[in-house]
Design an enzyme around this catalytic site. Sequence first.
Site, PDB file in Angstrom:
ATOM      1  N   LYS A 141      15.241   4.016  -3.061  1.00 20.29           N
ATOM      2  CA  LYS A 141      13.770   3.924  -2.965  1.00 20.29           C
ATOM      3  C   LYS A 141      13.181   4.772  -1.830  1.00 20.29           C
ATOM      4  O   LYS A 141      12.095   5.321  -1.969  1.00 20.29           O
ATOM      5  CB  LYS A 141      13.335   2.465  -2.808  1.00 20.29           C
ATOM      6  CG  LYS A 141      13.560   1.646  -4.072  1.00 20.29           C
ATOM      7  CD  LYS A 141      13.051   0.235  -3.919  1.00 20.29           C
ATOM      8  CE  LYS A 141      13.478  -0.615  -5.102  1.00 20.29           C
ATOM      9  NZ  LYS A 141      12.973  -1.980  -5.042  1.00 20.29           N
TER      10      LYS A 141
ATOM     11  N   TYR B 241      17.677 -13.207  -7.626  1.00 20.11           N
ATOM     12  CA  TYR B 241      17.801 -14.199  -8.690  1.00 20.11           C
ATOM     13  C   TYR B 241      19.246 -14.199  -9.165  1.00 20.11           C
ATOM     14  O   TYR B 241      20.013 -13.270  -8.890  1.00 20.11           O
ATOM     15  CB  TYR B 241      16.838 -13.906  -9.849  1.00 20.11           C
ATOM     16  CG  TYR B 241      17.159 -12.638 -10.590  1.00 20.11           C
ATOM     17  CD1 TYR B 241      16.586 -11.443 -10.206  1.00 20.11           C
ATOM     18  CD2 TYR B 241      18.062 -12.638 -11.650  1.00 20.11           C
ATOM     19  CE1 TYR B 241      16.899 -10.261 -10.855  1.00 20.11           C
ATOM     20  CE2 TYR B 241      18.378 -11.467 -12.308  1.00 20.11           C
ATOM     21  CZ  TYR B 241      17.792 -10.283 -11.914  1.00 20.11           C
ATOM     22  OH  TYR B 241      18.117  -9.119 -12.556  1.00 20.11           O
TER      23      TYR B 241
ATOM     24  N   THR C 193      15.722   2.070  -8.183  1.00 22.57           N
ATOM     25  CA  THR C 193      16.179   0.844  -7.522  1.00 22.57           C
ATOM     26  C   THR C 193      17.217   1.186  -6.472  1.00 22.57           C
ATOM     27  O   THR C 193      17.427   2.365  -6.149  1.00 22.57           O
ATOM     28  CB  THR C 193      16.635  -0.193  -8.580  1.00 22.57           C
ATOM     29  OG1 THR C 193      16.926  -1.419  -7.904  1.00 22.57           O
ATOM     30  CG2 THR C 193      17.852   0.259  -9.367  1.00 22.57           C
TER      31      THR C 193
ATOM     32  N   GLY D 199      13.338 -11.461   6.745  1.00 24.01           N
ATOM     33  CA  GLY D 199      13.897 -10.122   6.545  1.00 24.01           C
ATOM     34  C   GLY D 199      12.911  -9.057   6.977  1.00 24.01           C
ATOM     35  O   GLY D 199      11.688  -9.282   6.970  1.00 24.01           O
ATOM     36  N   ALA D 200      13.451  -7.911   7.381  1.00 25.65           N
ATOM     37  CA  ALA D 200      12.593  -6.811   7.837  1.00 25.65           C
ATOM     38  C   ALA D 200      13.117  -5.479   7.307  1.00 25.65           C
ATOM     39  O   ALA D 200      12.921  -4.434   7.925  1.00 25.65           O
ATOM     40  CB  ALA D 200      12.520  -6.806   9.364  1.00 25.65           C
TER      41      ALA D 200
ATOM     42  N   ASN E 105       9.242   2.888  -6.029  1.00 27.54           N
ATOM     43  CA  ASN E 105      10.063   2.355  -7.119  1.00 27.54           C
ATOM     44  C   ASN E 105       9.576   2.853  -8.488  1.00 27.54           C
ATOM     45  O   ASN E 105      10.167   2.531  -9.505  1.00 27.54           O
ATOM     46  CB  ASN E 105      10.094   0.821  -7.105  1.00 27.54           C
ATOM     47  CG  ASN E 105       8.838   0.219  -7.705  1.00 27.54           C
ATOM     48  OD1 ASN E 105       7.777   0.818  -7.657  1.00 27.54           O
ATOM     49  ND2 ASN E 105       8.964  -0.960  -8.278  1.00 27.54           N
TER      50      ASN E 105
HETATM   51  P1  ATR Z   1      16.543  -4.333   1.556  1.00 27.56           P
HETATM   52  O1  ATR Z   1      16.060  -2.983   1.174  1.00 27.56           O
HETATM   53  O2  ATR Z   1      17.120  -5.157   0.438  1.00 27.56           O
HETATM   54  O3  ATR Z   1      15.532  -5.092   2.338  1.00 27.56           O
HETATM   55  P2  ATR Z   1      17.945  -3.632   3.979  1.00 27.56           P
HETATM   56  O4  ATR Z   1      16.902  -2.625   4.326  1.00 27.56           O
HETATM   57  O5  ATR Z   1      19.371  -3.315   4.192  1.00 27.56           O
HETATM   58  O6  ATR Z   1      17.827  -4.062   2.462  1.00 27.56           O
HETATM   59  O7  ATR Z   1      17.578  -4.983   4.750  1.00 27.56           O
HETATM   60  C1  ATR Z   1      18.366  -6.114   4.617  1.00 27.56           C
HETATM   61  C2  ATR Z   1      17.659  -7.277   5.332  1.00 27.56           C
HETATM   62  O8  ATR Z   1      18.447  -8.453   5.150  1.00 27.56           O
HETATM   63  C3  ATR Z   1      17.516  -7.088   6.818  1.00 27.56           C
HETATM   64  O9  ATR Z   1      16.354  -7.755   7.246  1.00 27.56           O
HETATM   65  C4  ATR Z   1      18.772  -7.773   7.348  1.00 27.56           C
HETATM   66  O10 ATR Z   1      18.682  -8.204   8.686  1.00 27.56           O
HETATM   67  P3  ATR Z   1      18.969  -7.160   9.901  1.00 27.56           P
HETATM   68  O11 ATR Z   1      17.761  -6.297  10.012  1.00 27.56           O
HETATM   69  O12 ATR Z   1      19.186  -8.012  11.084  1.00 27.56           O
HETATM   70  O13 ATR Z   1      20.203  -6.391   9.499  1.00 27.56           O
HETATM   71  C5  ATR Z   1      18.827  -8.955   6.423  1.00 27.56           C
HETATM   72  N1  ATR Z   1      20.157  -9.574   6.291  1.00 27.56           N
HETATM   73  C6  ATR Z   1      21.248  -9.055   5.684  1.00 27.56           C
HETATM   74  N2  ATR Z   1      22.282  -9.933   5.723  1.00 27.56           N
HETATM   75  C7  ATR Z   1      21.814 -11.045   6.352  1.00 27.56           C
HETATM   76  C8  ATR Z   1      22.380 -12.303   6.698  1.00 27.56           C
HETATM   77  N3  ATR Z   1      23.653 -12.606   6.389  1.00 27.56           N
HETATM   78  N4  ATR Z   1      21.602 -13.204   7.338  1.00 27.56           N
HETATM   79  C9  ATR Z   1      20.332 -12.916   7.666  1.00 27.56           C
HETATM   80  N5  ATR Z   1      19.733 -11.734   7.381  1.00 27.56           N
HETATM   81  C10 ATR Z   1      20.472 -10.818   6.728  1.00 27.56           C
END
Ligand code: ATR
Length: 283
Positions: free
Chosen positions: A70, A221, A66, A131-132, A91
């Site tokens: 990953k 969650y 986790t 999200g991306a 994972n």
């Molecule tokens: P994970 O592996 O959990 O997806 P990550 O790779 O750090 O973690 O990606 C976090 C995602 O949450 C990204 O899409 C991020 O947007 P950015 O690519 O613009 O950074 C998004 N994210 C994090 N905080 C956010 C917020 N306050 N509002 C909107 N999107 C957010």
Amino acid sequence: MNTAALARYCVFGNPIGHSKSPAIHARFAEQTGEALIYEARLAPLDGFAESVGAFIAEGGLGANVTVPFKEEAYRLCSEHSDRARLAGAVNTLSFCGKVIRGDNTDGAGLVRDLTGNLNASLNGRRILLLGAGGAARGALGPLLEQRPELLVIANRTTEKAAALAAQFSAHGPVRGCGFADLAGNSFDIVINATAASLSGEVPPLPAGIFAADSLAYDMMYGKGDTPFMASARAQGVGKLADGLGMLVEQAAEAFFVWRGIRPQTAPVLSELRGELRAAQQRT
Ligand code: ATR
């Protein structure tokens, strides 16, 4: 009990203290009669590979991985399943001699939760994925396999959404955009895969994103509504779900990868839900 005779599994993460995976796999083992133990292991941020090596040396047969390991787990594997390759992250590790095989059960777990537990058909539907990052990426292949009419990835950083959509364009009708670009569109299923909830925030979505019968799904969650769910509820959305079902389903899929047996998820999910409700009432 002679624990030395038991097949050994664990989950690596940092932090790992609050992981529900040991409890989930203990329930699965009990239910299926599989003789195994499953523990949580804290891996140092700069010592993931060493931690995995030590577990293999102790006779471990497999492990879940986790946050935040990953992608590193992906690089550590000598073999990858197709879905791990598509996700670019692992994972679920299986150890066999010198081979470390990597799989990714997150997306399959999400789809099983949506279609099995929540009765949401994805086929021919309009899906919005917020999200991306890694969580969104892991979900894309399995979501597109369900043949939605359209899957839109919306992200705070628009370029990341566009790049991810381009990478998956061969797998189905997928587009990437920023949150503001969503204005004028509505979706049957809106999945929050951002980390915004962690800081109590909600992605800034234009009004009208949710249709009358939409499902708002948060991969996160907690004890009650996540901030994303609360915001959707305030906009009149009636169908809401958090990621507890996804957690249980990805675990069941990992259990199947290791043991070849599919445990029943419904009783485990309702037990965990009961524990969360009880914890919420205490606060
Ligand atoms: P994970 O592996 O959990 O997806 P990550 O790779 O750090 O973690 O990606 C976090 C995602 O949450 C990204 O899409 C991020 O947007 P950015 O690519 O613009 O950074 C998004 N994210 C994090 N905080 C956010 C917020 N306050 N509002 C909107 N999107 C957010």
